[in-house]
Design an enzyme around this catalytic site. Structure first.
Site, mmCIF file in Angstrom:
data_model
loop_
_atom_site.group_PDB
_atom_site.id
_atom_site.type_symbol
_atom_site.label_atom_id
_atom_site.label_comp_id
_atom_site.label_asym_id
_atom_site.label_seq_id
_atom_site.Cartn_x
_atom_site.Cartn_y
_atom_site.Cartn_z
ATOM 1 N N HIS A 1 0.837 -1.209 0.000
ATOM 2 C CA HIS A 1 0.000 0.000 0.000
ATOM 3 C C HIS A 1 0.870 1.257 0.000
ATOM 4 C CE1 HIS A 1 -3.470 2.488 1.682
ATOM 5 N NE2 HIS A 1 -2.417 3.253 1.909
ATOM 6 N N GLU A 2 1.821 1.299 0.915
ATOM 7 C CA GLU A 2 2.690 2.487 1.018
ATOM 8 C C GLU A 2 3.581 2.637 -0.216
ATOM 9 O OE1 GLU A 2 1.892 4.636 3.122
ATOM 10 O OE2 GLU A 2 0.691 3.361 4.408
ATOM 11 N N HIS B 1 1.957 4.307 -3.149
ATOM 12 C CA HIS B 1 1.930 5.781 -3.110
ATOM 13 C C HIS B 1 3.105 6.343 -3.901
ATOM 14 C CE1 HIS B 1 -1.455 6.588 -0.551
ATOM 15 N NE2 HIS B 1 -1.022 5.740 0.369
#
Length: 140
Positions: A92-93, A96
Site C-alpha cells: 500500500h505504502e 503511493h
C-alpha cells in the site's frame, strides 16, 4: 541481499524479534513487491524508497513520505500482524510512491487506486488491524 532477507520466516512470532529484525523483514517484503512493480511500471518508478520503523506509530500502520523518499512503519502493529504488513501495508505504502512518480498522485486518488489494482491489490485506504488504542479500550 535478498537471499539473507528471506531467511526470516514470517511464521515466527515477531514479538521475539527486535526492531532491526522487523526492518530486515520489511525490506525483504518491500524488495519483492518493488521487483513486481518494476516489471509493470519500469524505470519510471526509479529506486525503492527507504524503509524505516517507527515505534511511535500505534494506530497508523504506515506512512509514505513522498518528498523525503521513505516509508515508516508501525513497530507495534507489525509485531502483531506481520502477514498483513507483508501483503497489504508495505505494498500500500509503496504504491503511493509509484502513483506519485508515474502520475503525480499524492494521496489515495484514482491513479493510486489504479496502481493498486494493476499490482493485484484491493485499494483500501484504511487498515483493519486492532490498534493499541482499541486494545486498551477493550481492557477497560
Amino acid at each position: 541481499m535478498v537471499i539473507c532477507l528471506t531467511l526470516f520466516s514470517r511464521s515466527l512470532e515477531m514479538s521475539k524479534y527486535n526492531t532491526a529484525q522487523m526492518l530486515v523483514f520489511s525490506i525483504g517484503a518491500a524488495s519483492a513487491f518493488w521487483e513486481k512493480a518494476f516489471k509493470r511500471f519500469g524505470h519510471k518508478i526509479e529506486k525503492m524508497p527507504e524503509i524505516k520503523m517507527n515505534s511511535r506509530l500505534t494506530a497508523t500502520a504506515g506512512r509514505a513520505w513522498l518528498k523525503s523518499d521513505f516509508i515508516d512503519l508501525s513497530c507495534y502493529l507489525m509485531e502483531k500482524y506481520p502477514d498483513y504488513f507483508e501483503n497489504d501495508t508495505i505494498p500500500h505504502e509503496l504504491c503511493h510512491f509509484i502513483a506519485y512518480r508515474v502520475f503525480g498522485d499524492k494521496g489515495h486518488g484514482p491513479q493510486w487506486k489504479f496502481v493498486m489494482m494493476e499490482l493485484g491489490l484491493i485499494p483500501n485506504r484504511l487498515h483493519s488491524m486492532q490498534t493499541k488504542h482499541q486494545a486498551e479500550k477493550l481492557l477497560k
